[in-house]
Scaffold this active site. Sequence first.
Site, PDB file in Angstrom:
ATOM      1  N   GLY A 141      16.275   5.655  34.214  1.00 18.07           N
ATOM      2  CA  GLY A 141      15.862   4.282  34.498  1.00 18.07           C
ATOM      3  C   GLY A 141      15.829   3.947  35.980  1.00 18.07           C
ATOM      4  O   GLY A 141      15.048   3.105  36.416  1.00 18.07           O
ATOM      5  N   GLU A 164      16.673  13.453  30.259  1.00 21.73           N
ATOM      6  CA  GLU A 164      16.639  12.878  28.907  1.00 21.73           C
ATOM      7  C   GLU A 164      16.605  13.876  27.764  1.00 21.73           C
ATOM      8  O   GLU A 164      17.086  13.586  26.669  1.00 21.73           O
ATOM      9  CB  GLU A 164      15.440  11.920  28.770  1.00 21.73           C
ATOM     10  CG  GLU A 164      15.578  10.632  29.549  1.00 21.73           C
ATOM     11  CD  GLU A 164      15.207  10.735  31.016  1.00 21.73           C
ATOM     12  OE1 GLU A 164      15.304   9.724  31.727  1.00 21.73           O
ATOM     13  OE2 GLU A 164      14.816  11.832  31.468  1.00 21.73           O
ATOM     14  N   ASP A 172      11.195   8.996  30.122  1.00 20.28           N
ATOM     15  CA  ASP A 172      10.354   7.809  29.941  1.00 20.28           C
ATOM     16  C   ASP A 172      10.161   7.056  31.252  1.00 20.28           C
ATOM     17  O   ASP A 172       9.990   7.687  32.291  1.00 20.28           O
ATOM     18  CB  ASP A 172      10.924   6.927  28.828  1.00 20.28           C
ATOM     19  CG  ASP A 172      12.311   6.381  29.151  1.00 20.28           C
ATOM     20  OD1 ASP A 172      12.997   6.953  30.016  1.00 20.28           O
ATOM     21  OD2 ASP A 172      12.721   5.371  28.530  1.00 20.28           O
TER      22      ASP A 172
END
Length: 381
Positions: A141, A164, A172
Amino acid sequence: MTTTDRAGCRHGGPGAEAAAQKISKQTDSTAEVLLEKKGGAGIITLNRPKALNAVNLSMIRQIYPQIKTWEKDPETFLIIIKGTGGKAFCAGGDIRAITDAGKVGNKLAQDFFKEEYTLNNAIGTCKKPYVALIDGITMGGGVGLSVHGHFRVATEKTVFAMPETAIGLFPDVGGGYFLPRLSGKIGYYLALTGFRLKGRDVLKAGIATHFVESEKLPALEKDLIALKSSSTEKIADLLNNYHMKSKADQEKDFVLDEHMEKINSLFSGNSMEEIVKNLKQDGSPFAIKQLETINKMSPTSLKLTLRQLREGASMSLQDVLMMEYRLSQACMRGPDFYEGVRAVLIDRDQSPRWKPAALEEVSDEFVDDCFKPLGSNDLKL
């Protein structure tokens, strides 16, 4: 009501800036994010040092409207984002909260990804120059809060990774957009193995745009605040000036240089099975090491990630984020995300039991399903 509650109620609107300045005047050390205006700069400070500035939903809900407000404000010439505590810029999203929510079907598991990706897109399309000072750990993030902006300044303390696949997720926050656009197959390598890049290597890989020594950042920030226009050229000149004077590790070769040929050939397989076959056939110490790493990752995550990058290579950032939202919800349904978080972050036994446990057992039909549109639940940008 705590300061963070007050800040959380403040969604845009004419009072937003005044409220932001009020917070910054108190510089309340308990606020999870500090939003302040100094000179011509809007400054976002991630302020959860104990959690390595991991970003949660309430922080996202404060940052997004503030960026939109500053974008429209003629007196704001640029936006700076940084972290407190000296260890991390931002070590990722608040995975624990998402795990708890996903297990019980709480809406947070939808809202978090929807609003996080909407913020990633706001950064990627921001009309004001956006400068991320990625000093320290920058993962997951935290990469989403920086990499889509105009300028990313790494230091000797920067540690970049998209880890991840080790927790049953996928890289992502727009990883499907920026990773396949890195030179050769570096992005695929970073995405599948979670390899960590440090310091100047973050610049050499094409993730950072500049390298400045950590101790020079306060001076750089001061000079950025003093700028009198929104000219991207002026900001670039200033950053280039600092960059040219930063000599740390200048002589060092890029950590992946000696392996680039192998990365480009071995990671160019059309399927995970093909990449694994390439690595086995190669048999070099480097290939064997990658094989060992890949064998620890969630087979489902590996297959989703490879397809995400292959498709994302020719998509817009918006389409990538919409695709990634579908994948995030598929991961919330499946067992691997919860098992990965348990093994890596909760029990920390580092022994996840993936289901399915082998690549061959993850069917193409299952993967196709994860990419299917969600109708009215799709992310709209």
